[in-house]
Design a protein around this motif. Structure first.
Motif: not given
Length: 60
Positions: A1-22
Motif C-alpha cells: 500500500m505504501g508503494e502506491l501512496i509514494d508513487k501518487a505523491k511523487g507524480a503529484a509533486n512532479e506535475a506541480i513542479g513542472r507547472g511552477k517551472q512553466a
C-alpha cells in the motif's frame, strides 16, 4: 500500500513542479522556476522510494 501512496505523491509533486517551472519561465521569475525544479526532483525521489518499496515488499 505504501508503494502506491509514494508513487501518487511523487507524480503529484512532479506535475506541480513542472507547472511552477512553466510559470517561472513565463513570469521571468528564476526563484519560482528553481522552486519548481526542486519540487519535481522531490517527486522523482518519492517515485523511486515507491518503486523500492514495491520491490522489497513495503519493508522499507
Amino acid at each position: 500500500m505504501g508503494e502506491l501512496i509514494d508513487k501518487a505523491k511523487g507524480a503529484a509533486n512532479e506535475a506541480i513542479g513542472r507547472g511552477k517551472q512553466a510559470l517561472g519561465d513565463h513570469n521571468r521569475d528564476p526563484d519560482q522556476k528553481a522552486e519548481g525544479q526542486a519540487q519535481e526532483l522531490k517527486g522523482k525521489g518519492q517515485q523511486l522510494k515507491g518503486s523500492v518499496k514495491g520491490a522489497l515488499g513495503n519493508k522499507v
